[in-house]
Scaffold this active site. Sequence first.
Site, short mmCIF file in Angstrom:
data_model
loop_
_atom_site.label_atom_id
_atom_site.label_comp_id
_atom_site.label_asym_id
_atom_site.label_seq_id
_atom_site.Cartn_x
_atom_site.Cartn_y
_atom_site.Cartn_z
N TYR A 145 0.85 -1.19 0.00
CA TYR A 145 0.00 0.00 0.00
C TYR A 145 0.88 1.23 0.00
O TYR A 145 1.85 1.31 0.76
CB TYR A 145 -0.89 0.00 1.25
CG TYR A 145 -1.80 1.20 1.37
CD1 TYR A 145 -2.83 1.41 0.46
CD2 TYR A 145 -1.64 2.12 2.40
CE1 TYR A 145 -3.68 2.50 0.58
CE2 TYR A 145 -2.49 3.22 2.53
CZ TYR A 145 -3.50 3.40 1.62
OH TYR A 145 -4.34 4.49 1.73
N ASP A 233 9.22 2.65 0.04
CA ASP A 233 8.16 3.29 0.83
C ASP A 233 8.36 2.85 2.27
O ASP A 233 7.95 1.76 2.67
CB ASP A 233 6.78 2.88 0.30
CG ASP A 233 5.65 3.55 1.09
OD1 ASP A 233 5.93 4.11 2.17
OD2 ASP A 233 4.51 3.50 0.62
N LYS A 261 4.09 8.63 9.09
CA LYS A 261 3.81 8.01 10.40
C LYS A 261 4.80 8.43 11.48
O LYS A 261 4.66 9.53 12.00
CB LYS A 261 3.67 6.50 10.20
CG LYS A 261 2.47 6.23 9.28
CD LYS A 261 2.01 4.82 9.09
CE LYS A 261 0.70 4.81 8.30
NZ LYS A 261 0.63 3.92 7.18
C1 LIG Z 1 0.07 4.39 5.81
C2 LIG Z 1 0.88 4.19 4.58
C3 LIG Z 1 0.90 5.11 3.53
C4 LIG Z 1 -0.06 6.26 3.48
O1 LIG Z 1 0.15 7.17 4.49
P1 LIG Z 1 -1.05 8.17 4.92
O2 LIG Z 1 -0.41 9.08 5.92
O3 LIG Z 1 -2.13 7.30 5.46
O4 LIG Z 1 -1.47 8.89 3.70
C5 LIG Z 1 1.77 4.92 2.51
N1 LIG Z 1 2.61 3.87 2.49
C6 LIG Z 1 2.63 2.95 3.47
C7 LIG Z 1 3.61 1.82 3.42
C8 LIG Z 1 1.75 3.07 4.54
O5 LIG Z 1 1.71 2.12 5.49
#
Ligand SMILES: *Cc1c(COP(=O)(O)O)cnc(C)c1O
Length: 438
Positions: A145, A233, A261
């Site tokens: 994701y 990511d 995060k």
């Molecule tokens: C949570 C997440 C995102 C998106 O971040 P948001 O702050 O919710 O937009 C992107 N990449 C990864 C791996 C994530 O876990």
Amino acid sequence: MAERPASEALFARATRVIPGGVSSPVRSFRSVGGQPYFVSRGEGAYVWDADGNRLLDYVQSYGASILGHTHPSVVRAVADAATRGTTFGAPTEGEVMLAEAICSRVAGCDQVRMVSSGTEAAMSAVRLARGHTGRSRIVKFAGCYHGHSDGLLAGGGSGVATLGLPDSAGVPAAAVSETVVAPYNLVPDLDEQVACVIVEPVAANMGLVPPVDGFLAGLRRACDDAGALLIFDEVITGFRLGPGGASDLFGVRPDLWCFGKVIGGGLPVGAFGGRADILESLAPTGPVYQAGTLSGNPLATAAGLAVLDELSPDAYSDLAARVSDFGKTLSERMTDALSGAQVTGSDGRHLEARVPVVGPLFGLCFVPVGSGPVRDYGGAGASAATGLYTRLFWSMLERGVALAPGPYEVAFPSMAHDSAELELTVEVATSAMGEILA
Ligand SMILES: *Cc1c(COP(=O)(O)O)cnc(C)c1O
């Protein structure tokens, strides 16, 4: 489930004015059935719901909180920053300090641009990769994701997986026509049309799926051969697996990173960064446009800095050691319970529990006895389909331990989760399992 009249009343009000009653779909509890508890406050490893029940919290804002809730340094930093002003539309020292803190910890990351979410970070990193290489195609992996921007909303993990949507209505075919979805843990063939490969170096949105040996290094080589950029990511893994995140842990250096995060200390923050020669392609020095009214927000950068200041290498290794021991005990205890009960999956084979652990992250999945670790989205789906996670979720919640409400999520023990909390979790999970199997 226990009576939660205050949460139920709030949810009823919420559904009138907020679609589905939630500001983000996974919070709705649709994948586990039932209604969400509303949180009124948090402290350390715990949250209290609107009915006053205390819950040992493994959601921790899906990884945005690593110190636990209301850590005094973070509270103080945010309060102090607020007295100086919440946003200016001019540069501030705080964003320089946070960028310095990030770049000094992540080897090879020369520069970062602050944004306000992980979605923005991934979306902007991909745009930068396309603009810098002059190519359009991107490769992502099934079950990973990268936020909810159009071009990345294909074969997604987390809430998308939970809802069983292959992608989303409202995303035109054209928006994903240059997005190739490949199976996780297999190095894809790349050609000269590929601008970038974006990957969660440890997949944490289809349960917890570690990279197999050679996967990340193989991606590095394949990208180099094709002239494509490699994007890690690290929105979850960054500053969580250790000070240098996954790139440091696995010894593979991408060209670009996405962060989010942890670096916001619970406020809305993201960042993307990497090699200076690539970041130069970004406006105002280069032709790739990217912007944000609240980017580098003073409250958010203050919170992020306060968190990074608290995270010593020892704090990481202590937590990782606690969680590693916990994972071994938990998988043994649950597998014992399962073997007594002879629970079978859809193919008639008996199931056992697995608790994959990477750094301080753990997952919880159920696989046929004797099978190898889950290594891709198909395996994650088979585990989810056993329905055991969902039943365990409710049974544990009854006993005051809150996992994330969906089988594709991972658990986020924080620095405030001490051995006592982890031991309690093993006890609770084991009796919950017993109840399910009875
Ligand atoms: C949570 C997440 C995102 C998106 O971040 P948001 O702050 O919710 O937009 C992107 N990449 C990864 C791996 C994530 O876990």
